[in-house]
Design an enzyme around this catalytic site. Structure first.
Site, mmCIF file in Angstrom:
data_model
loop_
_atom_site.group_PDB
_atom_site.id
_atom_site.type_symbol
_atom_site.label_atom_id
_atom_site.label_comp_id
_atom_site.label_asym_id
_atom_site.label_seq_id
_atom_site.Cartn_x
_atom_site.Cartn_y
_atom_site.Cartn_z
ATOM 1 N N ALA A 193 48.654 33.179 58.857
ATOM 2 C CA ALA A 193 49.749 34.144 58.840
ATOM 3 C C ALA A 193 49.242 35.579 58.748
ATOM 4 O O ALA A 193 49.755 36.479 59.429
ATOM 5 C CB ALA A 193 50.690 33.842 57.676
ATOM 6 N N HIS A 223 36.012 43.555 32.178
ATOM 7 C CA HIS A 223 35.742 42.384 31.344
ATOM 8 C C HIS A 223 36.864 42.236 30.317
ATOM 9 O O HIS A 223 37.325 43.238 29.770
ATOM 10 C CB HIS A 223 34.402 42.571 30.620
ATOM 11 C CG HIS A 223 34.128 41.522 29.587
ATOM 12 N ND1 HIS A 223 33.666 40.274 29.922
ATOM 13 C CD2 HIS A 223 34.262 41.545 28.236
ATOM 14 C CE1 HIS A 223 33.516 39.566 28.818
ATOM 15 N NE2 HIS A 223 33.872 40.310 27.776
#
Length: 462
Positions: free
Chosen positions: A310, A441
């Site tokens: 798509a 993080h």
């Protein structure tokens, strides 16, 4: 009375409706012709509803492992009809969203079946539509092999029937271990169906990196899915109560079977022969601006062949519309052609698979000297916190130039993380660029940097 437009798009799937929007944005009087629901297969019978089904499967899996998180919850089962109904509701909402976009961009939607009568006219269910340029975006349908692998809609399904079953089968045969096959296998397996995948080639998801395919096979089998490779389905027919298959000479029975052996373009009954456009193997031949052999007739998406994705169709639609606008003097510069060597592939089974660029085998076959980095999910704090420790990020760089040749991820949210590598390749980022980036993080995306560092033999956390 005939209608006249600068651009007419045949098909309102993710390629067609996006092409229409871009054409309208550039000042071209635009119409979309669609015989079914807006959004095409992707929104109604493909990408979107399958992801809604797979989310239900994910929730079911999570509940089963709730105790690992200290949560005292017990699954009482599920309402299969509601699982299906939610999937259909999601699709319906998005289809209505496309309808809104057509109105917002002043694009006329013509309901009906289109057929070329000349290079300037179409017959749409008895009405004449005149155009300056036409874009064929009719998509594709499930591939079947006459007399051997044919769906009956009741016991032998294509993806469409597999999305709206009346009841959950106890046993299921999935023919083909590509993206569609393993996604349906994951869904039905999570809800308790005994699933068997049969694949003619020597691995699941054969287009993916061989190492990733091997890991995926192990994870699918760990979940209880039976996988038979180098296996041939020589016959398939509907019986009285299910599907009867002959696999490698052995007769076997299943409640249902899904054909997942690929797709073929919808090229029939469009009047293309009237224009002397002759598709080959279910695909229309085009140039890099999506022009056919007739200068004002274009084609995009699944109807022009692989890759049948798509996001590829949508991107092609934008380039095609901009090419038409440039030719009409509505856009100063011609668009850049599509980079087909940097198309992300995404498979939403459990675990997910995301990839872009070359596989390790393809790199070596091309004679490239490579540096390979691997980083396991088991060494990532976020993956452990999510309870998703199975997976790996694999990066392949040119040893001499630092060019990112390929990236391959298996594990939770792999289909989200692969976008970073797609963007990096499109910007021609090299190994050093990834190393110098400070990634957040704790995240799964940290593994991107760690895999790159591993290719230099200097991973910090693994």
């Amino acid at each position: 009375m005939s209608k006249s437009f600068d651009v007419v798009v045949i098909g309102a799937g993710p390629g067609g409706y996006v092409a229409a929007i871009r054409a309208a944005q550039l000042g071209l009087k635009t119409a979309v012709i669609e015989r079914d629901a807006l959004g095409g297969v992707c929104l109604n019978w493909g990408c979107i509803p399958t992801k809604a089904l797979l989310k239900a499967a994910e929730v079911q899996r999570t509940i089963k492992h709730a105790a690992e998180f200290g949560i005292l919850a017990e699954s009482k089962g599920f309402d299969f009809s509601k699982v299906i109904a939610r999937s259909r509701d999601v699709s319906a909402k998005l289809s209505k969203g496309v309808e809104f976009l057509m109105k917002k961009n002043k694009i006329e939607v013509i309901k009906g079946t289109a057929k070329f009568t000349s290079d300037k006219t179409l017959d749409v269910s008895g009405e004449t539509v005149t155009f300056g340029s036409a874009i064929v975006a009719t998509g594709a349908r499930a591939k079947q092999i006459k007399g051997v692998l044919e769906a009956d809609g009741k016991f032998i399904w294509t993806a469409k029937e597999a999305m709206v079953p009346a009841e959950l089968p106890k046993t299921l045969l999935v023919i083909g271990a590509g993206a569609i096959g393993v996604e349906f296998a994951s869904f039905y397996n999570a809800l308790g169906t005994q699933v068997t995948i049969v694949e003619a080639q020597d691995r699941v998801c054969p287009a993916e990196d061989e190492e990733i395919s091997g890991m995926l096979k192990k994870e699918l089998e760990k979940d209880g899915i039976t996988i038979e490779l180098k296996a041939k389905v020589e016959g398939l027919k509907a019986g009285k109560n299910g599907a009867e298959a002959t696999i490698n000479g052995q007769a076997r029975s299943f409640d249902r079977a899904i054909l997942a052996i690929g797709v073929t373009g919808n090229v029939e009954n469009l009047g293309l022969e009237e224009l002397k456009i002759f598709p080959e193997k279910g695909a229309i031949k085009v140039d890099n601006m999506y022009r056919t052999s007739v200068p004002n007739i274009y084609a995009i998406g699944d109807v022009i062949g692989a890759p049948w994705l798509a996001h590829v169709a949508s991107h092609e639609g934008v380039i095609c519309a901009e090419s038409i606008a440039h030719k009409a003097g509505k856009l100063a510069h011609a668009p850049h052609p599509m980079r087909y060597d940097n198309i992300p592939g995404c498979t939403y089974c459990t675990p997910q698979v995301g990839s872009t660029g070359l596989t390790e085998r393809a790199c070596k076959a091309a004679g490239r000297e490579v540096k390979i980095g691997r980083y396991p999910y088991t060494a990532n704090g976020k993956a452990l916190a999510l309870g998703e420790p199975n997976g790996m990020v694999k990066t392949i760089f040119d040893a001499k130039t630092g060019e990112l040749l390929g990236a391959h991820i298996i594990g939770t949210e792999a289909t989200e993380m692969i976008s970073t590598f797609v963007l990096g390749r499109s910007m021609e980022a090299v190994e050093a660029d990834f190393i110098h980036a400070c990634l957040p993080h704790p995240t799964l995306s940290e593994m991107i940097a760690e895999s790159v560092l591993a290719s230099e033999g200097r991973a910090l956390n693994g």
